[in-house]
Design an enzyme around this catalytic site. Structure first.
Site, PDB file in Angstrom:
ATOM      1  N   CYS A   1      19.965   4.224  41.653  1.00  0.00           N
ATOM      2  CA  CYS A   1      20.249   3.925  43.513  1.00  0.00           C
ATOM      3  C   CYS A   1      22.177   4.672  43.197  1.00  0.00           C
ATOM      4  O   CYS A   1      22.412   4.986  42.622  1.00  0.00           O
ATOM      5  CB  CYS A   1      20.505   2.677  42.408  1.00  0.00           C
ATOM      6  SG  CYS A   1      19.008   2.125  42.364  1.00  0.00           S
TER       7      CYS A   1
ATOM      8  N   ARG B   1      19.961   9.563  45.153  1.00  0.00           N
ATOM      9  CA  ARG B   1      20.016   8.593  44.477  1.00  0.00           C
ATOM     10  C   ARG B   1      18.295   7.678  43.879  1.00  0.00           C
ATOM     11  O   ARG B   1      18.023   7.310  43.148  1.00  0.00           O
ATOM     12  CB  ARG B   1      21.187   8.402  43.572  1.00  0.00           C
ATOM     13  CG  ARG B   1      22.627   8.963  43.633  1.00  0.00           C
ATOM     14  CD  ARG B   1      23.501   8.551  43.495  1.00  0.00           C
ATOM     15  NE  ARG B   1      23.596   7.303  42.359  1.00  0.00           N
ATOM     16  CZ  ARG B   1      24.602   8.155  40.946  1.00  0.00           C
ATOM     17  NH1 ARG B   1      24.373   9.698  41.327  1.00  0.00           N
ATOM     18  NH2 ARG B   1      23.851   7.535  40.433  1.00  0.00           N
TER      19      ARG B   1
ATOM     20  N   TRP C   1      16.176   3.287  44.067  1.00  0.00           N
ATOM     21  CA  TRP C   1      15.135   3.872  42.801  1.00  0.00           C
ATOM     22  C   TRP C   1      14.752   2.463  42.585  1.00  0.00           C
ATOM     23  O   TRP C   1      15.699   2.305  41.460  1.00  0.00           O
ATOM     24  CB  TRP C   1      15.524   4.886  42.686  1.00  0.00           C
ATOM     25  CG  TRP C   1      14.655   5.674  41.452  1.00  0.00           C
ATOM     26  CD1 TRP C   1      13.617   6.801  42.296  1.00  0.00           C
ATOM     27  CD2 TRP C   1      14.194   5.784  40.606  1.00  0.00           C
ATOM     28  NE1 TRP C   1      13.241   7.029  41.397  1.00  0.00           N
ATOM     29  CE2 TRP C   1      13.193   6.345  40.074  1.00  0.00           C
ATOM     30  CE3 TRP C   1      14.314   5.036  39.467  1.00  0.00           C
ATOM     31  CZ2 TRP C   1      12.580   6.955  38.791  1.00  0.00           C
ATOM     32  CZ3 TRP C   1      13.518   4.751  38.445  1.00  0.00           C
ATOM     33  CH2 TRP C   1      12.831   5.718  38.209  1.00  0.00           C
TER      34      TRP C   1
ATOM     35  N   ASN D   1      23.906  -0.534  40.119  1.00  0.00           N
ATOM     36  CA  ASN D   1      23.199   0.782  40.490  1.00  0.00           C
ATOM     37  C   ASN D   1      23.906   0.765  38.669  1.00  0.00           C
ATOM     38  O   ASN D   1      24.221   0.493  38.153  1.00  0.00           O
ATOM     39  CB  ASN D   1      23.872   2.484  40.373  1.00  0.00           C
ATOM     40  CG  ASN D   1      23.483   3.707  39.347  1.00  0.00           C
ATOM     41  OD1 ASN D   1      24.319   4.252  39.694  1.00  0.00           O
ATOM     42  ND2 ASN D   1      22.337   3.407  39.630  1.00  0.00           N
ATOM     43  N   GLY D   2      21.833   0.200  37.905  1.00  0.00           N
ATOM     44  CA  GLY D   2      21.870  -0.026  36.653  1.00  0.00           C
ATOM     45  C   GLY D   2      20.940  -0.238  36.036  1.00  0.00           C
ATOM     46  O   GLY D   2      19.920  -1.043  36.695  1.00  0.00           O
TER      47      GLY D   2
ATOM     48  N   GLU E   1      10.494  26.845  34.708  1.00  0.00           N
ATOM     49  CA  GLU E   1      11.621  26.466  35.895  1.00  0.00           C
ATOM     50  C   GLU E   1      10.315  26.026  36.337  1.00  0.00           C
ATOM     51  O   GLU E   1      10.652  25.679  37.767  1.00  0.00           O
ATOM     52  CB  GLU E   1      12.577  27.063  35.399  1.00  0.00           C
ATOM     53  CG  GLU E   1      13.639  26.423  37.204  1.00  0.00           C
ATOM     54  CD  GLU E   1      14.192  25.152  36.956  1.00  0.00           C
ATOM     55  OE1 GLU E   1      14.284  24.305  36.066  1.00  0.00           O
ATOM     56  OE2 GLU E   1      14.376  24.595  37.413  1.00  0.00           O
TER      57      GLU E   1
ATOM     58  N   LYS F   1       9.847  22.946  39.378  1.00  0.00           N
ATOM     59  CA  LYS F   1       9.720  23.372  40.834  1.00  0.00           C
ATOM     60  C   LYS F   1       8.588  23.122  41.755  1.00  0.00           C
ATOM     61  O   LYS F   1       9.456  22.391  42.349  1.00  0.00           O
ATOM     62  CB  LYS F   1      11.056  24.452  40.890  1.00  0.00           C
ATOM     63  CG  LYS F   1      12.089  24.512  42.127  1.00  0.00           C
ATOM     64  CD  LYS F   1      13.063  24.815  42.126  1.00  0.00           C
ATOM     65  CE  LYS F   1      13.570  22.581  40.781  1.00  0.00           C
ATOM     66  NZ  LYS F   1      14.258  22.524  40.639  1.00  0.00           N
TER      67      LYS F   1
ATOM     68  N   GLU G   1       7.375  19.764  41.564  1.00  0.00           N
ATOM     69  CA  GLU G   1       8.939  18.370  41.895  1.00  0.00           C
ATOM     70  C   GLU G   1       8.527  18.423  43.398  1.00  0.00           C
ATOM     71  O   GLU G   1       8.241  17.052  44.057  1.00  0.00           O
ATOM     72  CB  GLU G   1       9.894  18.288  41.803  1.00  0.00           C
ATOM     73  CG  GLU G   1      10.238  18.957  40.319  1.00  0.00           C
ATOM     74  CD  GLU G   1      11.893  18.957  40.008  1.00  0.00           C
ATOM     75  OE1 GLU G   1      12.602  18.247  39.751  1.00  0.00           O
ATOM     76  OE2 GLU G   1      12.281  20.115  40.068  1.00  0.00           O
TER      77      GLU G   1
ATOM     78  N   HIS H   1      -5.424  30.470  24.455  1.00  0.00           N
ATOM     79  CA  HIS H   1      -6.220  28.675  22.992  1.00  0.00           C
ATOM     80  C   HIS H   1      -6.264  27.373  24.323  1.00  0.00           C
ATOM     81  O   HIS H   1      -7.064  26.693  23.832  1.00  0.00           O
ATOM     82  CB  HIS H   1      -5.058  28.686  22.174  1.00  0.00           C
ATOM     83  CG  HIS H   1      -4.760  29.809  21.688  1.00  0.00           C
ATOM     84  ND1 HIS H   1      -5.731  30.560  20.532  1.00  0.00           N
ATOM     85  CD2 HIS H   1      -4.018  30.863  21.516  1.00  0.00           C
ATOM     86  CE1 HIS H   1      -5.130  30.969  20.031  1.00  0.00           C
ATOM     87  NE2 HIS H   1      -3.892  31.552  20.559  1.00  0.00           N
TER      88      HIS H   1
ATOM     89  N   LYS I   1      17.162  12.307  41.710  1.00  0.00           N
ATOM     90  CA  LYS I   1      18.673  13.316  41.771  1.00  0.00           C
ATOM     91  C   LYS I   1      19.710  12.799  40.195  1.00  0.00           C
ATOM     92  O   LYS I   1      19.342  13.592  38.915  1.00  0.00           O
ATOM     93  CB  LYS I   1      19.604  13.684  42.404  1.00  0.00           C
ATOM     94  CG  LYS I   1      19.571  14.950  41.927  1.00  0.00           C
ATOM     95  CD  LYS I   1      20.705  15.855  42.937  1.00  0.00           C
ATOM     96  CE  LYS I   1      21.513  17.346  42.739  1.00  0.00           C
ATOM     97  NZ  LYS I   1      20.156  18.142  42.518  1.00  0.00           N
TER      98      LYS I   1
HETATM   99  C1  G6P Z   1      16.330  14.833  37.483  1.00  0.00           C
HETATM  100  C2  G6P Z   1      16.270  16.198  38.738  1.00  0.00           C
HETATM  101  C3  G6P Z   1      16.246  17.278  38.058  1.00  0.00           C
HETATM  102  C4  G6P Z   1      17.160  17.824  36.610  1.00  0.00           C
HETATM  103  C5  G6P Z   1      17.474  16.400  35.677  1.00  0.00           C
HETATM  104  C6  G6P Z   1      18.498  16.198  34.914  1.00  0.00           C
HETATM  105  O1  G6P Z   1      15.338  14.739  36.772  1.00  0.00           O
HETATM  106  O2  G6P Z   1      15.434  15.835  39.512  1.00  0.00           O
HETATM  107  O3  G6P Z   1      16.601  18.432  39.352  1.00  0.00           O
HETATM  108  O4  G6P Z   1      16.908  18.883  36.175  1.00  0.00           O
HETATM  109  O5  G6P Z   1      17.216  14.730  36.465  1.00  0.00           O
HETATM  110  O6  G6P Z   1      20.034  16.006  35.299  1.00  0.00           O
HETATM  111  P1  G6P Z   1      21.330  16.291  34.897  1.00  0.00           P
HETATM  112  O7  G6P Z   1      21.633  15.935  36.173  1.00  0.00           O
HETATM  113  O8  G6P Z   1      21.232  16.145  33.544  1.00  0.00           O
HETATM  114  O9  G6P Z   1      21.118  18.193  35.585  1.00  0.00           O
END
Ligand code: G6P
Length: 603
Positions: A2, A27, A74, A100-101, A477, A481, A484, A500, A598
């Site tokens: 949020c 957020r 969120w 938020n929290g 990664e 990506k 996501e 395996h 994020k």
């Molecule tokens: C979320 C984001 C990712 C990020 C992760 C960790 O899942 O979508 O892109 O890598 O959080 O976030 P941070 O702010 O700790 O890098």
């Protein structure tokens, strides 16, 4: 997660709050809402769905006020709906709150308040804050906020308005971020700096349980014991433009394209700038174990780093752990352990908890963080900043690349302090790193080719990523990506592990993205590719080696040559562009993928 924002000043709060929420939408984006003063009490507009839906509603029926609070959600407790959207008010509609929290003891509080006659409208934990505030309110809002805070367990950043106090906005935080911005046209609270950058670069960072009382032309800070606190604002160097799309269709593409610059800035900061002194200060020979811990992509940066640290430092014990696992595993660490935490936001709940766990066991902690003044940055023993600037797209790109740079430079510095790297070798490695921004820029010359290829990949149900050693690390990664933002099922496998298990999933309609940048392991990787081709799967090969006759059967993308240790910084650019264009061809909402946020400030 949020995002919250509040404004009190001389201008109309409504467009200011909506603009601010646009910068916080990363957020959370399942619903949004705003509260201002209306003619007969609070005027609250809430809307399920993206912020654009709320914006539309507000445009159809414009309103004006000089103070207000806003929220983008969120969902944690209660499904996304109009009712569960913030702001929330108590049963008497006297106090409005954005939160938020997570309020962990909300059930007990709710039961008690219901017994006293409160009527709850939503299923959220947050509503309990508004109800409790109304229950405690006896005419002094600051006093009320203190009592509320003392009763709450969990995490919160709160913006609070009372109907009786039309010229006061109050904010408090615990374990969730909150900044205060001061500008000529008024004062702000927000979850993050980009929300207020258009108005000010003068920012106060609230500490846990500090309270701010904002008026039109003043800001005062108090401790939870109502003692006045004196704080100094910090000047933010990020420009307002850096939080705009700048002509790109998505923030993600803009942020991918910014990488040559931010990688260069990050190298400079570690070689000649502010990060250098901090890196030099770390006495790595005092430790016998390094633990790297993080979440999501930041964890993947840690996996890359493990290979680089092992190769350069020859340290006997280097572990990389997901922060969500590390925090609860009762790790065997002590004051001889050096713990590296990686985080773009510096606010990821699991990473913060991992840091606190490490510190409680006596370990030394280094945070690699992008957001200045964030919790990790403030609480870790050492902190170095990636110079990525504000990153808005939910899927990280430039922050990840700058994390890699700081990790490489740390590995080189540590190796040299440990006597494992001769000066000449150190200089050669530094030159390789200095060359990365230009090499990244050279990859952009092939964007059209990547875009064209991605456009024929939208139909795949599964896409696998394979690589060995450091290529495996970056395959993780690439796969993250892709899933996501494109919602295509994807897994990353160490090339040697394919046989395996995952090989059973390969058939005609699968794509395997193979990375082959480790010279020593090149032939082994090519054998894995043969196994894939024999199962009739298609292959996208990304390699710094020259294309061979056999590669002509595959889609081949050549990486600029260089030391394989740093090849993840190049291959990741292709993987980011590939994912981006697959998602773009599917017409998806790339900057705000479904169900993600994020900054993950809850467990
Ligand atoms: C979320 C984001 C990712 C990020 C992760 C960790 O899942 O979508 O892109 O890598 O959080 O976030 P941070 O702010 O700790 O890098």
């Amino acid at each position: 997660m949020c995002g919250i924002i509040g404004y009190i000043g001389s201008e109309n709060a409504v467009p200011i709050i909506v603009e601010g929420l646009k910068k916080l939408e990363y957020r959370g984006y399942d619903s949004a809402g705003i509260a201002i003063y209306g003619k007969d009490g609070f005027d609250i507009v809430k809307q399920k769905g993206r912020l654009a839906a709320l914006d539309q509603k507000l445009k159809e029926n414009p309103r004006s006020a000089t103070m207000g609070i806003g929220h983008t959600r969120w969902a944690t407790h209660g499904e996304p709906s109009d009712i569960n959207s913030h702001p929330h008010v108590g049963s008497k509609s006297k106090i409005a709150v954005v939160h938020n929290g997570i309020i962990e003891n909300y059930k007990q509080l709710k039961e008690r308040l219901e017994q006293k006659g409160a009527k709850f409208a939503s299923q959220t934990d947050s509503e309990v804050v508004a109800q409790l505030a109304e229950y405690y309110y006896r005419g002094d809002l600051l006093e009320t906020v203190i009592r509320v805070s003392n009763a709450l367990e969990g995490s919160y950043a709160l913006g609070i308005m009372s109907l009786d106090d039309p010229d006061v906005l109050i904010a408090i935080k615990k374990d969730n971020p909150l900044i205060i911005g001061i500008a000529a046209n008024g004062n702000f609270i927000a979850s993050d700096v980009p929300a207020v950058l258009k108005h000010t670069n003068q920012i106060y960072y609230l500490e846990d349980k500090e309270i701010t009382v904002l008026k039109k032309d003043s800001v005062a800070f108090f401790s939870i014991d109502k003692e006045p606190i004196s704080k100094m604002p910090e000047t933010i160097t990020w420009s307002a433009d850096s939080a705009e799309k700048g002509g790109y269709p998505h923030f993600m593409l803009k942020e991918i394209m910014e990488q040559p610059k931010v990688v260069r800035d990050t190298i400079n900061s570690a070689v000649n700038g502010a990060n250098k002194a901090i890196i030099d200060e770390i006495n790595i020979i005092a430790y016998d174990k390094i633990v790297i811990t993080a979440c999501g992509s930041a964890y993947n940066a840690g996996v890359v780093a493990k290979y680089v640290f092992e190769r350069l430092c020859r340290f006997s014990s280097i572990e990389v752990e997901l922060a969500s696992e590390f925090r609860y595993k009762d790790a065997v660490i002590d004051d001889k352990t050096f713990v590296i935490l990686i985080s773009q936001s510096g606010e990821t709940a699991d990473t913060i908890a991992a840091m606190r766990e490490a510190k409680s066991k006596g370990a030394s902690t280094l945070a690699i963080v992008n957001v200045v003044g964030s919790t990790l940055a403030k609480e870790a023993d050492f902190c170095i900043y990636t110079q990525a600037g504000p990153e808005i797209a939910v899927a990280t790109t430039k922050a990840f690349s700058t994390q890699l740079i700081l990790l490489y430079l740390l590995a080189i510095r540590f190796a040299s302090k440990m006597g494992k790297l001769a000066n000449a070798d150190q200089n050669e490695l530094l030159m390789e790193i200095e060359a990365l921004p230009e090499k990244i820029a050279s990859i952009f010359l092939h964007v059209d080719d990547i875009q064209k290829y991605a456009s024929v990949c939208v139909g795949y149900k599964s896409i696998f990523f394979i690589g060995r050693n450091i290529d495996y690390a970056i395959a993780l990664e690439g796969s993250l990506k892709l899933k996501e933002i494109s919602y295509i099922h994807s897994e990353a496998y160490a090339g040697g592990e394919l046989k395996h298990g995952t090989i059973s999933l390969l058939e005609e309609n699968t794509l395997v993205v193979a990375l082959a940048n480790c010279e020593r392991l090149y032939l082994k990787s090519m054998s894995n590719i043969e196994q894939v081709v024999s199962r009739k799967a298609n292959v996208l090969l990304i390699s710094s080696q020259e294309e061979t006759q056999a590669d002509k059967r595959l889609k081949f993308i050549k990486l600029p040559e260089g030391n394989e240790l740093f090849s993840p910084s190049l291959s990741v650019i292709i993987l980011q562009l590939f994912s981006y264009y697959v998602a773009a061809n599917k017409g998806l909402d790339i900057d705000k993928p479904r169900n993600l946020a994020k900054s993950v400030t809850v467990e």
